[in-house]
Design a protein around this motif. Structure first.
Motif, PDB file in Angstrom:
ATOM      1  N   LEU A 105       0.793  -1.236   0.000  1.00 61.07           N
ATOM      2  CA  LEU A 105       0.000   0.000   0.000  1.00 61.07           C
ATOM      3  C   LEU A 105       0.826   1.287   0.000  1.00 61.07           C
ATOM      4  CD1 LEU A 105      -2.885  -0.970   2.465  1.00 61.07           C
ATOM      5  CD2 LEU A 105      -2.936  -0.920  -0.028  1.00 61.07           C
ATOM      6  N   ALA A 106       2.126   1.193  -0.067  1.00 64.27           N
ATOM      7  CA  ALA A 106       2.957   2.395  -0.020  1.00 64.27           C
ATOM      8  C   ALA A 106       2.655   3.341  -1.183  1.00 64.27           C
ATOM      9  CB  ALA A 106       4.436   2.010  -0.020  1.00 64.27           C
ATOM     10  N   VAL A 107       2.608   2.819  -2.384  1.00 58.07           N
ATOM     11  CA  VAL A 107       2.361   3.661  -3.558  1.00 58.07           C
ATOM     12  C   VAL A 107       0.906   4.152  -3.608  1.00 58.07           C
ATOM     13  CG1 VAL A 107       2.313   3.722  -6.079  1.00 58.07           C
ATOM     14  CG2 VAL A 107       4.255   2.680  -4.898  1.00 58.07           C
ATOM     15  N   PRO A 108      -0.110   3.288  -3.381  1.00 59.73           N
ATOM     16  CA  PRO A 108      -1.492   3.788  -3.372  1.00 59.73           C
ATOM     17  C   PRO A 108      -1.733   4.922  -2.378  1.00 59.73           C
ATOM     18  CG  PRO A 108      -1.498   1.400  -3.526  1.00 59.73           C
ATOM     19  CD  PRO A 108      -0.077   1.807  -3.301  1.00 59.73           C
ATOM     20  N   PHE A 109      -1.041   4.891  -1.245  1.00 60.08           N
ATOM     21  CA  PHE A 109      -1.202   5.958  -0.262  1.00 60.08           C
ATOM     22  C   PHE A 109      -0.743   7.293  -0.827  1.00 60.08           C
ATOM     23  CE2 PHE A 109       0.494   7.976   3.827  1.00 60.08           C
ATOM     24  CZ  PHE A 109      -0.747   8.495   4.177  1.00 60.08           C
ATOM     25  N   ALA A 110       0.402   7.296  -1.492  1.00 65.02           N
ATOM     26  CA  ALA A 110       0.932   8.528  -2.071  1.00 65.02           C
ATOM     27  C   ALA A 110       0.013   9.062  -3.168  1.00 65.02           C
ATOM     28  CB  ALA A 110       2.333   8.276  -2.621  1.00 65.02           C
ATOM     29  N   VAL A 111      -0.492   8.171  -4.023  1.00 68.84           N
ATOM     30  CA  VAL A 111      -1.373   8.586  -5.118  1.00 68.84           C
ATOM     31  C   VAL A 111      -2.671   9.179  -4.587  1.00 68.84           C
ATOM     32  CG1 VAL A 111      -2.715   7.779  -7.098  1.00 68.84           C
ATOM     33  CG2 VAL A 111      -0.388   6.918  -6.732  1.00 68.84           C
ATOM     34  N   SER A 112      -3.252   8.532  -3.578  1.00 67.90           N
ATOM     35  CA  SER A 112      -4.522   9.015  -3.031  1.00 67.90           C
ATOM     36  C   SER A 112      -4.367  10.384  -2.380  1.00 67.90           C
ATOM     37  CB  SER A 112      -5.080   8.004  -2.027  1.00 67.90           C
ATOM     38  OG  SER A 112      -4.225   7.876  -0.896  1.00 67.90           O
ATOM     39  N   ALA A 113      -3.198  10.636  -1.770  1.00 67.01           N
ATOM     40  CA  ALA A 113      -2.963  11.934  -1.138  1.00 67.01           C
ATOM     41  C   ALA A 113      -2.879  13.050  -2.176  1.00 67.01           C
ATOM     42  CB  ALA A 113      -1.686  11.889  -0.304  1.00 67.01           C
ATOM     43  N   VAL A 114      -2.284  12.771  -3.329  1.00 70.99           N
ATOM     44  CA  VAL A 114      -2.215  13.775  -4.400  1.00 70.99           C
ATOM     45  C   VAL A 114      -3.620  14.094  -4.913  1.00 70.99           C
ATOM     46  CG1 VAL A 114      -1.369  14.246  -6.734  1.00 70.99           C
ATOM     47  CG2 VAL A 114       0.129  13.121  -5.071  1.00 70.99           C
ATOM     48  N   LEU A 115      -4.442  13.054  -5.070  1.00 70.61           N
ATOM     49  CA  LEU A 115      -5.814  13.262  -5.537  1.00 70.61           C
ATOM     50  C   LEU A 115      -6.594  14.164  -4.583  1.00 70.61           C
ATOM     51  CD1 LEU A 115      -6.777   9.645  -6.706  1.00 70.61           C
ATOM     52  CD2 LEU A 115      -6.264  11.632  -8.152  1.00 70.61           C
ATOM     53  N   LEU A 116      -6.261  14.105  -3.309  1.00 77.49           N
ATOM     54  CA  LEU A 116      -6.964  14.899  -2.299  1.00 77.49           C
ATOM     55  C   LEU A 116      -6.867  16.392  -2.593  1.00 77.49           C
ATOM     56  CD1 LEU A 116      -8.475  14.439   0.415  1.00 77.49           C
ATOM     57  CD2 LEU A 116      -6.301  14.829   1.559  1.00 77.49           C
ATOM     58  N   PHE A 117      -5.749  16.832  -3.152  1.00 76.70           N
ATOM     59  CA  PHE A 117      -5.535  18.253  -3.412  1.00 76.70           C
ATOM     60  C   PHE A 117      -5.899  18.654  -4.840  1.00 76.70           C
ATOM     61  CE2 PHE A 117      -3.151  17.494   0.375  1.00 76.70           C
ATOM     62  CZ  PHE A 117      -3.219  18.674   1.091  1.00 76.70           C
ATOM     63  N   ALA A 118      -6.219  17.677  -5.670  1.00 74.29           N
ATOM     64  CA  ALA A 118      -6.582  17.959  -7.063  1.00 74.29           C
ATOM     65  C   ALA A 118      -8.087  18.195  -7.189  1.00 74.29           C
ATOM     66  CB  ALA A 118      -6.140  16.806  -7.953  1.00 74.29           C
ATOM     67  N   VAL A 119      -8.621  19.095  -6.381  1.00 74.83           N
ATOM     68  CA  VAL A 119     -10.056  19.383  -6.399  1.00 74.83           C
ATOM     69  C   VAL A 119     -10.414  20.053  -7.726  1.00 74.83           C
ATOM     70  CG1 VAL A 119     -11.940  20.583  -5.244  1.00 74.83           C
ATOM     71  CG2 VAL A 119     -10.034  19.668  -3.902  1.00 74.83           C
ATOM     72  N   PRO A 120     -11.362  19.499  -8.484  1.00 75.92           N
ATOM     73  CA  PRO A 120     -11.684  20.066  -9.797  1.00 75.92           C
ATOM     74  C   PRO A 120     -12.407  21.408  -9.688  1.00 75.92           C
ATOM     75  CG  PRO A 120     -13.224  18.308  -9.240  1.00 75.92           C
ATOM     76  CD  PRO A 120     -12.172  18.303  -8.165  1.00 75.92           C
ATOM     77  N   ASP A 121     -12.324  22.201 -10.753  1.00 78.96           N
ATOM     78  CA  ASP A 121     -12.962  23.516 -10.801  1.00 78.96           C
ATOM     79  C   ASP A 121     -14.402  23.337 -11.288  1.00 78.96           C
ATOM     80  OD1 ASP A 121     -13.535  26.169 -10.822  1.00 78.96           O
ATOM     81  OD2 ASP A 121     -12.376  26.638 -12.631  1.00 78.96           O
ATOM     82  N   VAL A 122     -15.266  22.881 -10.367  1.00 74.40           N
ATOM     83  CA  VAL A 122     -16.678  22.665 -10.675  1.00 74.40           C
ATOM     84  C   VAL A 122     -17.508  23.395  -9.625  1.00 74.40           C
ATOM     85  CG1 VAL A 122     -16.333  20.459 -11.868  1.00 74.40           C
ATOM     86  CG2 VAL A 122     -16.594  20.476  -9.376  1.00 74.40           C
ATOM     87  N   SER A 123     -18.800  23.147  -9.597  1.00 73.65           N
ATOM     88  CA  SER A 123     -19.661  23.808  -8.614  1.00 73.65           C
ATOM     89  C   SER A 123     -19.267  23.398  -7.193  1.00 73.65           C
ATOM     90  CB  SER A 123     -21.123  23.453  -8.870  1.00 73.65           C
ATOM     91  OG  SER A 123     -21.352  22.076  -8.602  1.00 73.65           O
ATOM     92  N   THR A 124     -19.645  24.224  -6.227  1.00 72.14           N
ATOM     93  CA  THR A 124     -19.292  23.955  -4.834  1.00 72.14           C
ATOM     94  C   THR A 124     -19.831  22.614  -4.364  1.00 72.14           C
ATOM     95  OG1 THR A 124     -19.251  26.324  -4.332  1.00 72.14           O
ATOM     96  CG2 THR A 124     -19.469  24.811  -2.472  1.00 72.14           C
ATOM     97  N   ALA A 125     -21.046  22.293  -4.771  1.00 74.57           N
ATOM     98  CA  ALA A 125     -21.651  21.028  -4.350  1.00 74.57           C
ATOM     99  C   ALA A 125     -20.824  19.840  -4.813  1.00 74.57           C
ATOM    100  CB  ALA A 125     -23.081  20.927  -4.889  1.00 74.57           C
ATOM    101  N   TRP A 126     -20.392  19.872  -6.073  1.00 73.99           N
ATOM    102  CA  TRP A 126     -19.580  18.763  -6.585  1.00 73.99           C
ATOM    103  C   TRP A 126     -18.185  18.754  -5.984  1.00 73.99           C
ATOM    104  CZ3 TRP A 126     -21.358  14.557  -8.440  1.00 73.99           C
ATOM    105  CH2 TRP A 126     -22.571  14.532  -9.145  1.00 73.99           C
ATOM    106  N   GLN A 127     -17.675  19.924  -5.637  1.00 71.68           N
ATOM    107  CA  GLN A 127     -16.387  19.976  -4.946  1.00 71.68           C
ATOM    108  C   GLN A 127     -16.483  19.314  -3.578  1.00 71.68           C
ATOM    109  OE1 GLN A 127     -15.395  24.203  -5.038  1.00 71.68           O
ATOM    110  NE2 GLN A 127     -13.888  23.854  -6.657  1.00 71.68           N
ATOM    111  N   VAL A 128     -17.586  19.546  -2.882  1.00 70.53           N
ATOM    112  CA  VAL A 128     -17.796  18.920  -1.574  1.00 70.53           C
ATOM    113  C   VAL A 128     -17.862  17.397  -1.730  1.00 70.53           C
ATOM    114  CG1 VAL A 128     -19.440  18.641   0.319  1.00 70.53           C
ATOM    115  CG2 VAL A 128     -18.906  20.924  -0.530  1.00 70.53           C
ATOM    116  N   VAL A 129     -18.559  16.927  -2.773  1.00 66.96           N
ATOM    117  CA  VAL A 129     -18.635  15.489  -3.030  1.00 66.96           C
ATOM    118  C   VAL A 129     -17.243  14.927  -3.305  1.00 66.96           C
ATOM    119  CG1 VAL A 129     -19.470  13.725  -4.636  1.00 66.96           C
ATOM    120  CG2 VAL A 129     -20.999  15.554  -3.874  1.00 66.96           C
ATOM    121  N   TYR A 130     -16.472  15.634  -4.141  1.00 67.79           N
ATOM    122  CA  TYR A 130     -15.112  15.183  -4.470  1.00 67.79           C
ATOM    123  C   TYR A 130     -14.243  15.108  -3.227  1.00 67.79           C
ATOM    124  CZ  TYR A 130     -10.498  14.990  -6.634  1.00 67.79           C
ATOM    125  OH  TYR A 130      -9.218  14.617  -6.988  1.00 67.79           O
ATOM    126  N   ILE A 131     -14.333  16.137  -2.391  1.00 65.22           N
ATOM    127  CA  ILE A 131     -13.541  16.164  -1.155  1.00 65.22           C
ATOM    128  C   ILE A 131     -13.913  14.993  -0.254  1.00 65.22           C
ATOM    129  CG2 ILE A 131     -13.178  17.444   0.996  1.00 65.22           C
ATOM    130  CD1 ILE A 131     -13.456  20.027  -0.713  1.00 65.22           C
TER     131      ILE A 131
END
Length: 466
Positions: A105-131
């Protein structure tokens, strides 16, 4: 069945026997084990310090919403901790029961953490879902790493002193991670543009470093401890029975509760600092300076933790440490707007935190032998799942408290000037709530007296094995 054996408590009035001497753990293995927490903190601590600030001031999500997401995620994560503990106890591989998860799980942990900060530029509601989705994903993968990593301590050795040494290396290197990320995150994010992309690139770097360190931990450690009950080495204990053993382990309950409130304190200490530096001290760059002062003096104090705990016991050293931490807060209260007083109080708090950091997870490891002695069942994974659950729920509650108290005080993310009630809420988060938590820590530790019983418990287990 072994779990039906009825055991008696060790005599309370007898003289404590000398410590049990076990196999000495080599320096390379101590360092290798400690690097695992350094790996975790390159991602987890950076998230703990900056994640609420990133969501409120970079992405623009309301603080109350962020706090609620964090709490829900951590409570859900606490449930997965228990399941992960059971999975570890059932895991059988050529690498052991805990070590292989660091590899997987070492590599999946790093990848998932990067995704956490890659919040897409969409509506606030969808940003909350993404987060909500990505944050839960990070927590899930972290559980798959952190529970086996914590369990590994108890599988390397049964010797109390060696476990304390391992924990000192673990927490010492974890603090180095805190020192690095607290001083590097904002400068790196600024260097890469200062906007959202800067945070993504920063966590790409942190993730690559973290994955590499987890691989080193996997390569340098070894699992040695086996259950006294030979049947349990072949056939794992059913989940229901394993949970029942935890309910009979009073020291496990005390230590798990202590870890939970400690991580509420940690979350408040780290998450509220960026707001305190910004709006009370008027300089966000002081986040690095204050965290450095705290971490450096905690590290210096941890140099003396092993001999002090060997002489006076882990619990007693931790109680003194909490009292010192309270003194640090009193110094800060002299003048909350003075950088000098804040740094001085932080240094004192750092010294007080050393025995807490250096012994907390060693206490949890000792409850494994108590549980095995009392019930006949050894379930390292389940025991450590409680500690991990305490970390997750405590961190989640602490983060949620930040969001809720800020919202209650009328905090407006990104505003140049905050209302008086918002400033008071920041002070409450940084000073007053943590002081109350310190008092709770002392109360819990007063009920923990396993240190004196432990040597006799080990002798009883060795006699059964013989």
């Amino acid at each position: 069945m072994a779990s039906n054996l009825k055991m008696n408590e060790p005599p309370q009035n007898q003289q404590t026997p000398p410590p049990v001497v076990g196999e000495k753990v080599k320096l390379s293995e101590r360092v290798g084990y400690g690097l695992g927490d350094l790996a975790s903190n390159f991602i987890w601590q950076a998230m703990s310090i900056f994640i609420v600030y990133f969501y409120t001031d970079v992405i623009g999500i309301a603080a109350g919403i962020v706090g609620s997401i964090m709490l829900f995620s951590r409570v859900f994560d606490g449930v997965t901790d228990v399941l992960m503990g059971y999975i570890i106890d059932k895991t059988k591989s050529k690498h052991g029961k805990a070590r292989p998860w660091l590899l997987w799980l070492a590599v999946p942990f790093a990848v998932s953490a990067v995704l956490l900060f890659a919040v897409p530029d969409v509506s606030t509601a969808w940003q909350v879902v993404y987060i909500a989705v990505t944050y839960n994903l990070v927590c899930l993968v972290y559980t798959g790493l952190n529970v086996p990593y914590g369990t590994l301590n108890s599988l390397i050795t049964q010797d109390q002193y060696q476990r304390s040494i391992l924990n000192v290396f673990r927490m010492g290197l974890a603090l180095i991670g805190v020192l690095l990320v607290s001083n590097l995150t904002l400068p790196l994010a600024t260097f890469f543009g200062g906007d959202q992309s800067g945070w993504v690139y920063t966590f790409l770097i942190f993730g690559a470093i973290g994955s590499t360190l987890f691989f080193i931990t996997f390569k340098t450690t070894k699992e040695r401890v086996k259950p006294v009950n030979k049947e349990l080495q072949v056939k794992p204990v059913p989940l229901k029975e394993s949970l029942m053993t935890l309910s009979k382990n009073k020291y496990w309950g005390i230590v798990t509760a202590f870890i939970l409130i400690t991580y509420i304190w940690n979350a408040l200490n780290s998450g509220a600092l960026v707001y305190f530096a910004d709006y009370i001290l008027d300089n966000t760059l002081l986040v690095g300076a204050v965290t450095t002062a705290y971490t450096v003096f905690t590290l210096l104090g941890m140099v003396f933790v092993a001999p002090i705990t060997k002489r006076f016991g882990k619990r007693n050293a931790m109680i003194v440490g909490v009292f010192i931490t309270l003194i640090g807060y009193l110094v800060m209260l002299i003048d909350l707007s003075s950088v000098t007083m804040i740094v001085a109080g932080t240094i004192i708090r750092g010294i007080g935190k050393a025995p807490i950091n250096g012994s907390m997870f060693a206490l949890l490891a000792d409850t494994i032998e108590y549980g095995e002695w009392k019930t006949g069942i050894r379930n390292e994974g389940m025991v450590y799942s409680g500690g991990s659950m305490g970390i997750k729920i405590g961190s989640g509650l602490g983060t949620a408290i930040i969001g809720w108290v800020l919202a209650f005080g009328g905090y407006v993310g990104g505003a140049d000037v905050q209302a008086a009630s918002a400033l008071q809420s920041i002070q409450t988060l940084f000073i007053y709530i943590p002081m109350g938590i310190n008092v709770l820590m002392i109360v819990l530790l007063l009920f923990y007296n396993l240190d004196k019983k432990y040597p006799q418990i080990i002798r009883d287990l060795q006699a059964r094995n013989a």
